[in-house]
Design a protein around this motif. Structure first.
Motif, PDB file in Angstrom:
ATOM      1  N   VAL A  97      19.102 -17.785   4.597  1.00 25.55           N
ATOM      2  CA  VAL A  97      19.717 -18.922   5.473  1.00 25.55           C
ATOM      3  C   VAL A  97      18.535 -19.913   5.590  1.00 25.55           C
ATOM      4  N   SER A  98      17.278 -19.902   5.338  1.00 24.70           N
ATOM      5  CA  SER A  98      16.421 -20.820   5.608  1.00 24.70           C
ATOM      6  C   SER A  98      16.213 -21.474   4.250  1.00 24.70           C
ATOM      7  N   GLU A  99      16.306 -20.698   3.118  1.00 25.46           N
ATOM      8  CA  GLU A  99      16.322 -21.046   1.692  1.00 25.46           C
ATOM      9  C   GLU A  99      17.543 -22.171   1.386  1.00 25.46           C
ATOM     10  N   CYS A 100      18.567 -21.712   1.985  1.00 24.51           N
ATOM     11  CA  CYS A 100      19.798 -22.424   1.780  1.00 24.51           C
ATOM     12  C   CYS A 100      19.719 -23.804   2.489  1.00 24.51           C
ATOM     13  N   LEU A 101      19.336 -23.914   3.526  1.00 27.52           N
ATOM     14  CA  LEU A 101      19.375 -25.045   4.204  1.00 27.52           C
ATOM     15  C   LEU A 101      18.120 -25.892   3.864  1.00 27.52           C
ATOM     16  N   GLU A 102      17.056 -25.552   3.386  1.00 27.35           N
ATOM     17  CA  GLU A 102      15.782 -26.429   2.778  1.00 27.35           C
ATOM     18  C   GLU A 102      16.451 -26.943   1.244  1.00 27.35           C
ATOM     19  N   PHE A 103      17.043 -26.046   0.574  1.00 27.73           N
ATOM     20  CA  PHE A 103      17.641 -26.485  -0.652  1.00 27.73           C
ATOM     21  C   PHE A 103      18.502 -27.629  -0.449  1.00 27.73           C
ATOM     22  N   VAL A 104      19.530 -27.513   0.396  1.00 27.37           N
ATOM     23  CA  VAL A 104      20.569 -28.709   0.561  1.00 27.37           C
ATOM     24  C   VAL A 104      19.780 -29.949   1.208  1.00 27.37           C
ATOM     25  N   GLY A 105      18.846 -29.490   2.092  1.00 23.97           N
ATOM     26  CA  GLY A 105      18.199 -30.849   2.413  1.00 23.97           C
ATOM     27  C   GLY A 105      17.356 -31.644   1.392  1.00 23.97           C
ATOM     28  N   ARG A 106      16.800 -30.789   0.506  1.00 18.99           N
ATOM     29  CA  ARG A 106      15.912 -31.534  -0.786  1.00 18.99           C
ATOM     30  C   ARG A 106      17.022 -32.041  -1.596  1.00 18.99           C
TER      31      ARG A 106
ATOM     32  N   ARG B  31      19.676 -33.430  -0.671  1.00 20.87           N
ATOM     33  CA  ARG B  31      20.211 -34.591  -0.110  1.00 20.87           C
ATOM     34  C   ARG B  31      18.871 -35.634   0.212  1.00 20.87           C
ATOM     35  N   GLY B  32      17.785 -35.543  -0.528  1.00 24.27           N
ATOM     36  CA  GLY B  32      16.650 -36.385  -0.387  1.00 24.27           C
ATOM     37  C   GLY B  32      15.788 -36.225   0.893  1.00 24.27           C
ATOM     38  N   LEU B  33      15.752 -35.197   1.600  1.00 23.63           N
ATOM     39  CA  LEU B  33      14.844 -34.770   2.511  1.00 23.63           C
ATOM     40  C   LEU B  33      13.592 -34.194   2.097  1.00 23.63           C
ATOM     41  N   SER B  34      12.375 -34.502   2.704  1.00 22.87           N
ATOM     42  CA  SER B  34      11.174 -33.711   2.304  1.00 22.87           C
ATOM     43  C   SER B  34      10.245 -33.632   3.567  1.00 22.87           C
ATOM     44  N   GLY B  35       9.226 -32.805   3.227  1.00 17.67           N
ATOM     45  CA  GLY B  35       7.955 -32.872   4.431  1.00 17.67           C
ATOM     46  C   GLY B  35       8.680 -32.540   5.630  1.00 17.67           C
ATOM     47  N   SER B  36       8.100 -33.311   6.883  1.00 18.35           N
ATOM     48  CA  SER B  36       8.270 -33.096   8.160  1.00 18.35           C
ATOM     49  C   SER B  36       9.756 -33.351   8.529  1.00 18.35           C
ATOM     50  N   HIS B  37      10.344 -34.441   7.939  1.00 12.30           N
ATOM     51  CA  HIS B  37      11.865 -34.880   7.936  1.00 12.30           C
ATOM     52  C   HIS B  37      12.555 -33.604   7.923  1.00 12.30           C
ATOM     53  N   LEU B  38      12.391 -32.924   6.858  1.00 12.06           N
ATOM     54  CA  LEU B  38      13.301 -31.753   6.271  1.00 12.06           C
ATOM     55  C   LEU B  38      13.075 -30.686   7.238  1.00 12.06           C
ATOM     56  N   LYS B  39      11.871 -30.290   7.626  1.00 10.14           N
ATOM     57  CA  LYS B  39      11.683 -29.212   8.599  1.00 10.14           C
ATOM     58  C   LYS B  39      12.299 -29.626  10.009  1.00 10.14           C
ATOM     59  N   GLU B  40      12.152 -30.984  10.426  1.00 21.86           N
ATOM     60  CA  GLU B  40      12.759 -31.221  11.680  1.00 21.86           C
ATOM     61  C   GLU B  40      14.394 -31.026  11.657  1.00 21.86           C
ATOM     62  N   ARG B  41      14.759 -31.319  10.569  1.00 21.90           N
ATOM     63  CA  ARG B  41      16.518 -31.460  10.271  1.00 21.90           C
ATOM     64  C   ARG B  41      16.942 -30.047  10.291  1.00 21.90           C
ATOM     65  N   VAL B  42      16.055 -29.041   9.696  1.00 17.57           N
ATOM     66  CA  VAL B  42      16.453 -27.759   9.515  1.00 17.57           C
ATOM     67  C   VAL B  42      16.410 -27.152  10.838  1.00 17.57           C
TER      68      VAL B  42
ATOM     69  N   ALA C  66      27.279 -22.474   6.661  1.00 10.57           N
ATOM     70  CA  ALA C  66      27.915 -23.695   5.810  1.00 10.57           C
ATOM     71  C   ALA C  66      27.953 -25.064   6.601  1.00 10.57           C
ATOM     72  N   LEU C  67      28.307 -24.934   7.903  1.00 16.85           N
ATOM     73  CA  LEU C  67      28.407 -25.911   8.721  1.00 16.85           C
ATOM     74  C   LEU C  67      27.051 -26.852   8.931  1.00 16.85           C
ATOM     75  N   ALA C  68      25.988 -25.996   8.922  1.00 18.19           N
ATOM     76  CA  ALA C  68      24.561 -26.213   9.123  1.00 18.19           C
ATOM     77  C   ALA C  68      24.083 -27.131   7.896  1.00 18.19           C
ATOM     78  N   GLN C  69      24.626 -26.583   6.817  1.00 20.60           N
ATOM     79  CA  GLN C  69      24.381 -27.417   5.505  1.00 20.60           C
ATOM     80  C   GLN C  69      25.188 -28.849   5.601  1.00 20.60           C
ATOM     81  N   ALA C  70      26.163 -28.867   6.017  1.00 23.78           N
ATOM     82  CA  ALA C  70      27.138 -29.925   6.042  1.00 23.78           C
ATOM     83  C   ALA C  70      26.398 -30.987   6.936  1.00 23.78           C
ATOM     84  N   LEU C  71      25.828 -30.473   8.004  1.00 25.47           N
ATOM     85  CA  LEU C  71      25.135 -31.420   9.157  1.00 25.47           C
ATOM     86  C   LEU C  71      23.578 -31.875   8.731  1.00 25.47           C
ATOM     87  N   ILE C  72      23.313 -31.220   7.979  1.00 23.94           N
ATOM     88  CA  ILE C  72      21.592 -31.323   7.640  1.00 23.94           C
ATOM     89  C   ILE C  72      21.453 -32.855   7.724  1.00 23.94           C
ATOM     90  N   LEU C  73      22.057 -33.690   6.879  1.00 23.93           N
ATOM     91  CA  LEU C  73      21.951 -35.202   6.779  1.00 23.93           C
ATOM     92  C   LEU C  73      23.145 -36.005   7.046  1.00 23.93           C
TER      93      LEU C  73
END
Length: 176
Positions: free
Chosen positions: A86-95, A97-108, A137-144
């Motif tokens: 689950v963690s890898e899925c959310l981080e992959f989708v976040g990246r 969508r253009g997220l990185s670093g602390s902003h990615l961790k915060e959104r996840v 899947a909902l978390a992936q859609a919500l990440i950004l």
């Protein structure tokens, strides 16, 4: 207007439709099969071209790249990478969508908390129950996303369905 292979008019999928979704509003499209719900959604998402009229998402055409970055899409068939945790899925989708670093961790962290995925964070998606796969899947859609489109509302049950209006971002469009 749906056209056949030779570009002849075959069917009018959506005709004379007008609506506006306000901030924090959940908006639903209800109707029988073939009434144009999916076509309307695909036009709003910029996946289909309209034949006439005007479509605006945050005041811009749905094909605008900046608008596409603000839209989360959750189709009926869940877009999950079963071999990932689950963690890898959310981080992959976040990246993606253009997220990185602390902003990615915060959104996840935010989507994991809002979707109740804490206990499953390091579990492979393949091992999750249907309910937890829906949450992932909902978390992936919500990440950004500022807008979330989902076909899943009638299928989401239990505590997640009760919390859905609180965790959705600015505008939500729901097709059932």
């Amino acid at each position: 207007v749906f056209k056949d292979f030779w570009m002849r008019d075959r069917a009018r999928a959506v005709d004379n439709l007008s609506f506006e979704i306000q901030p924090r509003e959940i908006f639903g499209l209800l109707g029988p099969n073939g009434s144009g719900k999916s076509t309307t959604i695909k036009i709003i998402l910029g996946l289909l071209k309209k034949t006439s009229g005007r479509v605006a998402v945050f005041g811009k055409p749905p094909t605008d790249v900046d608008i596409k970055r603000r839209i989360g899409y959750l189709p009926e068939s869940l877009p999950l990478y079963l071999a990932m945790e689950v963690s890898e899925c959310l981080e992959f989708v976040g990246r993606a969508r253009g997220l990185s670093g602390s902003h990615l961790k915060e959104r996840v962290r935010w989507v994991v908390e809002k979707c109740g995925l804490d206990a499953m964070f390091h579990s492979p998606v393949l091992t999750l129950s249907k309910g937890y796969r829906q949450r992932t899947a909902l978390a992936q859609a919500l990440i950004l996303a500022a807008i979330v489109h989902t076909f899943m509302t009638t299928q989401l049950g239990g505590p997640l369905a009760a919390r859905l209006p609180k965790l959705l971002p600015l505008n939500t469009l729901v097709a059932i």
